[in-house]
Design a protein around this motif. Structure first.
Motif, short mmCIF file in Angstrom:
data_model
loop_
_atom_site.label_atom_id
_atom_site.label_comp_id
_atom_site.label_asym_id
_atom_site.label_seq_id
_atom_site.Cartn_x
_atom_site.Cartn_y
_atom_site.Cartn_z
N ASP A 253 0.89 -1.27 0.08
CA ASP A 253 -0.24 -0.04 -0.02
C ASP A 253 0.76 1.35 0.00
OD1 ASP A 253 -2.29 -1.51 0.02
OD2 ASP A 253 -2.53 -1.45 2.28
N ILE A 254 1.71 1.26 0.77
CA ILE A 254 2.62 2.56 0.95
C ILE A 254 3.25 2.70 -0.64
CG2 ILE A 254 5.14 3.20 1.90
CD1 ILE A 254 2.78 3.32 3.95
N PHE A 255 3.77 1.69 -1.30
CA PHE A 255 4.51 1.84 -2.47
C PHE A 255 3.53 2.06 -3.43
CE2 PHE A 255 7.99 0.39 -0.17
CZ PHE A 255 8.87 1.23 -0.66
N THR A 256 2.21 1.55 -3.69
CA THR A 256 1.43 1.76 -4.74
C THR A 256 0.42 2.69 -4.52
OG1 THR A 256 0.11 -0.09 -3.92
CG2 THR A 256 1.95 -0.34 -5.55
N ASN A 257 -0.12 2.93 -3.17
CA ASN A 257 -1.26 3.55 -2.96
C ASN A 257 -1.11 4.47 -1.66
OD1 ASN A 257 -3.92 4.84 -3.33
ND2 ASN A 257 -4.85 3.14 -2.20
N PRO A 258 -0.29 5.33 -1.41
CA PRO A 258 0.32 5.99 -0.29
C PRO A 258 -1.06 7.12 0.01
CG PRO A 258 1.53 6.85 -1.80
CD PRO A 258 0.87 5.76 -2.41
N ARG A 259 -1.30 6.95 1.52
CA ARG A 259 -2.23 7.80 1.83
C ARG A 259 -1.76 9.51 1.63
NH1 ARG A 259 -2.36 3.96 5.52
NH2 ARG A 259 -1.59 5.31 7.20
N GLU A 260 -0.47 9.59 2.20
CA GLU A 260 0.07 10.86 2.26
C GLU A 260 0.58 11.54 1.21
OE1 GLU A 260 -0.59 12.68 5.03
OE2 GLU A 260 -1.79 11.35 6.10
N GLU A 261 0.43 12.76 0.94
CA GLU A 261 1.03 13.41 -0.22
C GLU A 261 2.64 13.42 -0.06
OE1 GLU A 261 0.70 14.68 -4.13
OE2 GLU A 261 -1.01 14.25 -2.51
N ARG A 262 3.21 13.52 1.04
CA ARG A 262 4.51 13.65 1.51
C ARG A 262 5.06 12.15 0.96
NH1 ARG A 262 5.55 15.62 7.23
NH2 ARG A 262 3.48 14.71 7.70
N THR A 263 4.44 11.12 1.28
CA THR A 263 4.96 9.62 1.18
C THR A 263 4.93 9.65 -0.30
OG1 THR A 263 3.75 8.92 3.12
CG2 THR A 263 4.67 7.45 1.66
N LYS A 264 3.94 10.07 -1.32
CA LYS A 264 3.98 9.72 -2.33
C LYS A 264 4.91 10.64 -3.13
CE LYS A 264 0.73 10.76 -6.70
NZ LYS A 264 -0.47 11.13 -6.87
N ASP A 265 5.48 11.97 -2.89
CA ASP A 265 6.45 12.78 -3.22
C ASP A 265 7.74 12.01 -2.91
OD1 ASP A 265 4.76 14.77 -4.09
OD2 ASP A 265 5.20 16.00 -2.30
N TYR A 266 7.90 11.42 -1.81
CA TYR A 266 9.15 10.73 -1.78
C TYR A 266 9.33 9.44 -2.52
CZ TYR A 266 13.11 8.32 0.59
OH TYR A 266 14.22 7.72 0.99
N ILE A 267 8.22 8.76 -2.55
CA ILE A 267 8.40 7.41 -3.43
C ILE A 267 8.57 7.54 -4.84
CG2 ILE A 267 6.81 5.42 -4.19
CD1 ILE A 267 7.75 5.18 -1.10
N THR A 268 7.95 8.49 -5.28
CA THR A 268 8.08 9.23 -6.72
C THR A 268 9.28 9.97 -7.11
OG1 THR A 268 6.68 10.92 -6.37
CG2 THR A 268 5.79 8.89 -7.25
N GLY A 269 10.30 10.22 -6.24
CA GLY A 269 11.58 10.74 -6.31
C GLY A 269 11.53 12.12 -6.36
N ARG A 270 10.32 12.78 -5.99
CA ARG A 270 10.40 14.52 -6.00
C ARG A 270 11.30 15.08 -4.75
NH1 ARG A 270 3.69 15.20 -6.43
NH2 ARG A 270 3.52 13.90 -8.85
N TYR A 271 11.54 14.52 -3.96
CA TYR A 271 12.53 14.86 -2.95
C TYR A 271 13.09 13.80 -2.11
CZ TYR A 271 9.27 14.24 0.84
OH TYR A 271 8.50 13.71 2.02
N GLY A 272 14.23 14.05 -1.54
CA GLY A 272 14.91 12.98 -0.84
C GLY A 272 16.42 12.54 -1.20
#
Length: 272
Positions: A253-272
């Protein structure tokens, strides 16, 4: 009335399921300070046996600090202070009467850089069981050493040179030796702080296979900078950012359907 074999098997399976459902470690409102600086802010999480729980997040987000709080490794830092509650099988590990040596036997740790003792391979494994009085004879110690090395997938490679120094092994072998050393005292939880970051891809694959094999016996928590590794080895993932745990749930769920926008941004490489 005596149970039949099918009834007994069903009862045992129910007991095991209930044990797996009950958290091995429960953290409630945990904050960690280094002097006046708050490194971890109000983290609550449950860790279960038979799961690998991965902590992910950018550098400096607090994931290793929180990991170290789970077996009081932060006690070794004079300025560190922990608030909140961390329970191991319902017992507060920060209570004043807690035997920290016994706690770290129950909650073992494998560090980022392999750190075998400057002793023989045999003595690296035997050290902990000897300190804790787990072997009453040489034959019993031999059995513990062999079983630990077998569980760590290292026995066949070193069985004919147990008297050689542990520091003479390759990096990947040294890390498996450290895992064998951790499990030799029969822990209940294994904490791993970026255990593959200093290893090549082949050694990393061996460690990941080992983690998957060990999770049926222990609760395992791993800090990793590699999201691919977290996706491969874990069943639960917690995303940390700026000292807070932003999101925690099933790894898929974390990697395919995260609830939080910050998680999504990190997973997709927008920051970090």
């Amino acid at each position: 009335m005596k149970m039949t074999m099918p009834e007994q098997n069903t009862a045992e399976a129910t007991t095991q399921t209930a044990a797996a459902a009950k958290p091995k470690i429960s953290a409630h409102g945990v904050s960690v300070f280094y002097g006046d600086k708050k490194a971890i802010d109000d983290v609550s999480i449950d860790v279960h046996t038979r799961y690998v729980t991965a902590f992910i997040g950018p550098s400096g987000c607090g994931k290793s600090t929180f990991l170290r709080s789970l077996n009081r490794m932060n006690d070794t830092i004079a300025s560190a202070r922990v608030e909140g509650e961390i329970l191991l099988d319902g017992e507060d590990i920060y209570r004043s009467r807690m035997d920290v040596v016994q706690l770290r036997a129950r909650v073992g740790m494998v560090f980022q850089k392999p750190n075998p003792f400057p002793k023989s391979i045999y003595e690296n494994i035997a050290y902990g069981p000897r300190i804790h009085g787990l072997a009453s004879s040489k034959a019993e110690m031999d059995r513990i050493v062999e079983e630990s090395l077998q569980r760590a997938g290292l026995w066949e490679e070193v069985k004919d040179r147990l008297a050689d120094s542990g520091t003479a092994l390759s990096g990947g072998q040294q890390q498996r030796l450290c895992i064998a050393r951790a499990i030799a005292v029969d822990p209940e939880v294994i904490l791993m702080d970026e255990p593959c970051s200093a290893l090549d891809p082949i050694a990393t694959a061996r460690i990941e296979e080992l983690i998957d094999e060990l999770r049926g016996r222990y609760a395992i928590v791993i800090v990793t900078h590699s999201m691919q590794q977290a996706a491969r080895v874990s069943q639960r993932t917690a995303f940390f950012h700026m000292g807070k745990m932003v999101e925690y749930g099933k790894t898929s769920d974390i990697f395919t359907n995260p609830r939080e926008e910050r998680t999504k941004d990190y997973i997709t490489g927008r920051y970090g």
